[in-house]
Design an enzyme around this catalytic site. Structure first.
Site, PDB file in Angstrom:
ATOM      1  N   GLY A 186    -107.972 -39.579 -23.994  1.00  0.00           N
ATOM      2  CA  GLY A 186    -106.587 -39.110 -23.603  1.00  0.00           C
ATOM      3  C   GLY A 186    -106.836 -37.641 -23.257  1.00  0.00           C
ATOM      4  O   GLY A 186    -107.139 -36.792 -24.363  1.00  0.00           O
ATOM      5  N   ALA A 202    -101.778 -33.308 -23.300  1.00  0.00           N
ATOM      6  CA  ALA A 202    -101.761 -32.103 -23.903  1.00  0.00           C
ATOM      7  C   ALA A 202    -102.212 -32.161 -25.644  1.00  0.00           C
ATOM      8  O   ALA A 202    -103.046 -31.499 -25.957  1.00  0.00           O
ATOM      9  CB  ALA A 202    -100.142 -31.518 -24.072  1.00  0.00           C
ATOM     10  N   LYS A 243     -88.843 -40.723 -35.339  1.00  0.00           N
ATOM     11  CA  LYS A 243     -88.518 -39.262 -35.337  1.00  0.00           C
ATOM     12  C   LYS A 243     -88.265 -38.988 -33.968  1.00  0.00           C
ATOM     13  O   LYS A 243     -87.437 -38.126 -33.574  1.00  0.00           O
ATOM     14  CB  LYS A 243     -89.293 -38.328 -36.031  1.00  0.00           C
ATOM     15  CG  LYS A 243     -90.796 -38.342 -35.738  1.00  0.00           C
ATOM     16  CD  LYS A 243     -90.877 -37.091 -34.665  1.00  0.00           C
ATOM     17  CE  LYS A 243     -92.224 -37.209 -33.729  1.00  0.00           C
ATOM     18  NZ  LYS A 243     -92.642 -36.267 -32.860  1.00  0.00           N
ATOM     19  N   SER A 267     -90.880 -29.554 -28.153  1.00  0.00           N
ATOM     20  CA  SER A 267     -90.899 -30.970 -28.422  1.00  0.00           C
ATOM     21  C   SER A 267     -90.297 -31.878 -27.328  1.00  0.00           C
ATOM     22  O   SER A 267     -89.147 -31.550 -26.639  1.00  0.00           O
ATOM     23  CB  SER A 267     -89.798 -31.522 -29.585  1.00  0.00           C
ATOM     24  OG  SER A 267     -89.480 -32.811 -29.593  1.00  0.00           O
TER      25      SER A 267
END
Length: 334
Positions: free
Chosen positions: A8, A11, A189, A252
């Site tokens: 992957g 980021a 979350k 986020s």
């Protein structure tokens, strides 16, 4: 020094790769995009995900999975959660027999309801599988800023050994054997962050956000324990720590996505927010376990278009008045 392969080149995968190279490991990234891999190798950047952040000269990237996995003793799966199974299946023929596999995506497979370690284990049943999760932004990690996360394996001794070997001055790993709990905290979350973002987007203020984070954590903890997690895990880095970070900064993607939804903006062009893919299956799991999760349920209604952001804010902040703790609620009913 160990040989680490990271599957992957987004980021988080690139940031982890940079951090582990700086901590003395030999690291190769695999990515689908050959041009992006070439940029990492030559320009020492991954502009599409990390802007102008400089990557270590020793970091290598390749679009050839066999090359990326050659000799790897530890393999990190850092692709989007809904693609983990496909990537694991592709990796099967190239993995060393003793390679340890680590899930790093924060999400529940929305087709099967499996955790990421379960998805990997289903495709690669002969390997040991763990998870790395916790409060961490790729933008901080790639810059070498201090970060602490949890590394969980089925056996605590192996988790401790890996944590010690992979930790450095910037990225510190803390060992756990609650593989399930670490994953549930990381996945749920994201949904809570979208809900809090919707609150922020509507300008409800910091006090309302704090209340929503607190109630969201209570839901996350109740559902996690019902699924088999240990309560203390949810109080740690991969639960409360990750929730607080994710609900406090537009770095986020989930929080930023929620803010955009709360403002009524077009979100079709925004980067991947794992919580969008997790919310439906998470609500199905909550229903199966008979756990009340109004914050998560409301987020699902908004994301599916069945409730407006304004209706959601009113619903979330006008819940029935009752005792705060479950014990007091039970006593009151008695």
């Amino acid at each position: 020094m160990s040989r680490i392969s990271i599957l992957g080149a987004g980021a988080w995968g690139t940031a982890l790769a940079a951090a582990f190279v700086r901590q003395g490991h030999e690291v190769t990234i695999w990515g689908r995009d050959a041009a992006a891999c070439a940029e990492i190798n030559t320009a020492r950047t991954n502009r599409a995900y990390l802007g102008e952040a400089r990557l270590p000269d020793a970091l290598r990237a390749t679009a050839d999975m066999v090359e990326a996995l050659e000799g790897a003793t530890t393999v990190l799966f850092v692709v989007p959660a809904q693609t983990t199974g496909d990537v694991a299946a592709r990796a099967a023929k190239a993995l060393a027999a003793d390679a340890v596999l680590i899930a790093c995506a924060k999400g529940i497979d929305n087709r099967s309801g499996r955790m990421q370690t379960e998805v990997i284990a289903a495709a690669l049943p002969d390997h040991r599988v763990g998870v790395l999760s916790g409060p961490s932004f790729a933008a901080d990690v790639v810059r070498g800023l201090p970060t602490a996360v949890t590394l969980a394996m089925p056996q605590l001794q192996e988790a401790q050994s890996l944590a010690e070997s992979m930790s450095g001055d910037a990225v510190r790993l803390y060992a756990s054997d609650d593989v399930l709990g670490v994953q549930i905290g990381g996945a749920l979350k994201n949904v809570m962050a979208i809900a809090v973002g919707i609150c922020r987007g509507g300008g409800m203020g910091a006090s309302a956000e704090a209340a929503l984070i607190t109630r969201g954590y209570a839901e996350l903890a109740r559902l996690s324990v019902a699924m088999g997690a240990r309560p203390e895990t949810l109080m740690g880095l991969s639960g409360l720590g990750d929730l607080v970070l994710t609900c406090s900064s537009e770095l986020s993607r989930n929080f930023a996505y929620g803010i955009a939804v709360g403002k009524g903006q077009d979100v079709s062009g925004m980067k991947l927010a794992e919580g969008v893919h997790t919310v439906t299956i998470a609500n199905e799991i909550a229903q199966k376990h008979a756990i009340s999760c109004p914050v998560m349920q409301t987020a699902g209604l908004v994301l599916s278009g069945r409730m407006s952001a304004e209706e959601a804010r009113i619903a979330l902040m006008s819940r029935p008045v009752k005792a705060e703790s479950l014990q007091h609620q039970t006593n009151a009913r008695a």
